[in-house]
Design an enzyme around this catalytic site. Structure first.
Site, PDB file in Angstrom:
ATOM      1  N   GLU A  22       0.784  -1.251   0.000  1.00 20.28           N
ATOM      2  CA  GLU A  22       0.000   0.000   0.000  1.00 20.28           C
ATOM      3  C   GLU A  22       0.810   1.293   0.000  1.00 20.28           C
ATOM      4  OE1 GLU A  22      -2.668  -0.342   3.328  1.00 20.28           O
ATOM      5  OE2 GLU A  22      -3.688  -2.074   2.505  1.00 20.28           O
ATOM      6  N   GLU A  68      -6.571 -10.587  -1.180  1.00 23.87           N
ATOM      7  CA  GLU A  68      -7.338 -10.388   0.061  1.00 23.87           C
ATOM      8  C   GLU A  68      -8.817 -10.305  -0.285  1.00 23.87           C
ATOM      9  OE1 GLU A  68      -5.765  -7.208   2.491  1.00 23.87           O
ATOM     10  OE2 GLU A  68      -3.702  -7.716   1.990  1.00 23.87           O
TER      11      GLU A  68
HETATM   12  C1  GLA Z   1      -4.933  -4.468   4.427  1.00 23.15           C
HETATM   13  C2  GLA Z   1      -3.758  -5.319   4.811  1.00 23.15           C
HETATM   14  C3  GLA Z   1      -4.212  -6.573   5.487  1.00 23.15           C
HETATM   15  C4  GLA Z   1      -5.294  -6.328   6.491  1.00 23.15           C
HETATM   16  C5  GLA Z   1      -6.400  -5.568   5.892  1.00 23.15           C
HETATM   17  C6  GLA Z   1      -7.459  -5.324   6.916  1.00 23.15           C
HETATM   18  O1  GLA Z   1      -5.618  -4.946   3.368  1.00 23.15           O
HETATM   19  O2  GLA Z   1      -2.958  -5.659   3.737  1.00 23.15           O
HETATM   20  O3  GLA Z   1      -3.120  -7.140   6.125  1.00 23.15           O
HETATM   21  O4  GLA Z   1      -4.784  -5.627   7.591  1.00 23.15           O
HETATM   22  O5  GLA Z   1      -5.872  -4.341   5.443  1.00 23.15           O
HETATM   23  O6  GLA Z   1      -7.406  -6.203   7.964  1.00 23.15           O
END
Ligand code: GLA
Length: 379
Positions: free
Chosen positions: A165, A270
């Site tokens: 990020e 994710e």
């Molecule tokens: C981001 C991170 C994850 C997690 C999510 C929310 O996507 O990459 O590790 O912390 O936020 O839990």
């Protein structure tokens, strides 16, 4: 009736009955196929693993992980805060358990994440007097961190989310402490060090909202720049925190194609589908935005209405249809958690809600109709 005729007739009956039995057992096996089997020719199917799953405390999780998943990602235990809470102290207990679990499952193991602006203690950026570190000192500290972690799991963790990020929604660089102190150097050094410590491990850049063209282009440009400088970057992870109605699958698809055309593996790292209404400005996964519980944002506290459950199944099916169509570009689809009860989406962007974003419910029961619907994506 001759004896011969009787024998022939019973043999016929036997063959018919055996046929029925074989068909039935094939059918019930078909019904019970795990996700990893359904998609075995397409991509890995992963799950983020929690502390209680890694330690074995959440016993109901194990059979589900065994049956459905051939990749796991550490949800929290390899983030800086948990694994390196103080300057001279590492805590490997849970991360070790996670890696052990991955080995037992024979899974493709993903370490998440080496460098991020969240879940990173304040001391990382400060000296003993509490002053902001100089560029060189911070970079050294980060390199030592990566040396220790990647070094410890060399040959055991198969892929690392090296940096997480770094971009804002418009593709500009996030003004994190990392960025303020080192500019973009931390990104380059992080990839370099991770490669040095385990040249065999795959290395990824990971971010949310990469379906947005400007953010996706920024991630691709960064990955290309890293490669041009001779560093290893295998893929780009699209976090996949989606909602019921947005983003449109066409935008996700366009990013899958663009990342692959640029020469990088695509991973949906994710994946979850938030079924609850959100405050307007909280798209994606910006953890800085968090709101107190307000009932209008928690409409399904006692159960998910059928029409929403249907939409949910359709949304996952649409997503998997696109993923399956681009299986030549996608190496892994990882769900961000196993079951609804422990998903982060019960607490973000609004705390204390009842959400239903995953494929297993709070009682660890598979959402059979969703899996069946998803499996049609392979036809
Ligand atoms: C981001 C991170 C994850 C997690 C999510 C929310 O996507 O990459 O590790 O912390 O936020 O839990």
């Amino acid at each position: 009736m001759s004896l011969e005729y009787k024998m022939k007739a019973s043999l016929k009956l036997f063959v018919i009955l055996a046929g029925i039995l074989i068909c039935q057992s094939a059918l019930s096996q078909e019904d019970q196929l795990g996700l990893k089997e359904i998609f075995k020719d397409a991509f890995y199917i992963g799950s983020a693993v929690s502390y209680r799953q890694a330690s074995g405390e959440e016993q109901q999780a194990l059979p589900l992980l065994e049956k459905h998943f051939n990749s796991i990602t550490s949800e929290n235990m390899m983030k800086w805060g948990p694994i390196h809470p103080e300057p001279e102290r590492y805590n490997f207990v849970s991360a070790d358990q996670f890696v052990e679990l991955g080995k037992n499952l024979n899974a493709f193991i993903i370490g998440h994440t080496l460098v991020w602006h969240q879940q990173t203690p304040k001391w990382v950026f400060q000296n003993e007097e509490g002053e902001i570190l100089k560029r060189e000192t911070l970079l050294k500290r980060m390199e030592q961190h990566i040396e220790t972690i990647v070094g410890r799991y060399k040959g055991q963790v198969h892929g690392w989310d090296v940096v997480n990020e770094v971009f804002e929604h418009d593709g500009s660089y996030r003004e994190s402490e990392w960025y303020q102190i080192t500019g973009r150097d931390y990104i380059f050094k992080a990839f370099q060090k991770a490669y040095e410590m385990d040249p065999e491990a795959e290395l990824y850049y990971n971010d949310y909202n990469l379906w947005k063209p400007e953010k996706r282009e920024a991630a691709i440009a960064l990955a290309q720049e890293l490669r041009d400088k001779g560093m290893r970057v295998d893929g780009i992870g699209m976090q996949g925190h989606y909602m019921l109605d947005s983003p449109p699958v066409e935008m996700i698809e366009a990013s899958i194609i663009a990342i692959s055309n640029a020469g990088f593996k695509v991973m949906v790292t994710e994946l979850d589908v938030d079924v609850l209404p959100r405050p307007r400005e909280s798209e994606g996964a910006d953890l800085n935005r968090n709101y107190d519980l307000d009932e209008k944002y928690n409409p399904y506290a006692t159960g998910l209405p059928e029409n929403i459950a249907d939409k949910f199944a359709k949304r996952y099916t649409d997503l998997f249809s696109v993923f399956h169509k681009h299986q030549d570009k996608i190496s892994r689809i990882t769900f961000w958690g196993l079951q609804d009860g422990t998903s982060w989406l019960n607490n973000w962007p609004v705390r204390g809600r009842t959400n239903y974003p995953l494929l297993f419910d709070r009682d660890f029961q598979v959402k059979e109709e969703v899996i069946q619907s998803i499996s049609t994506a392979t036809f």
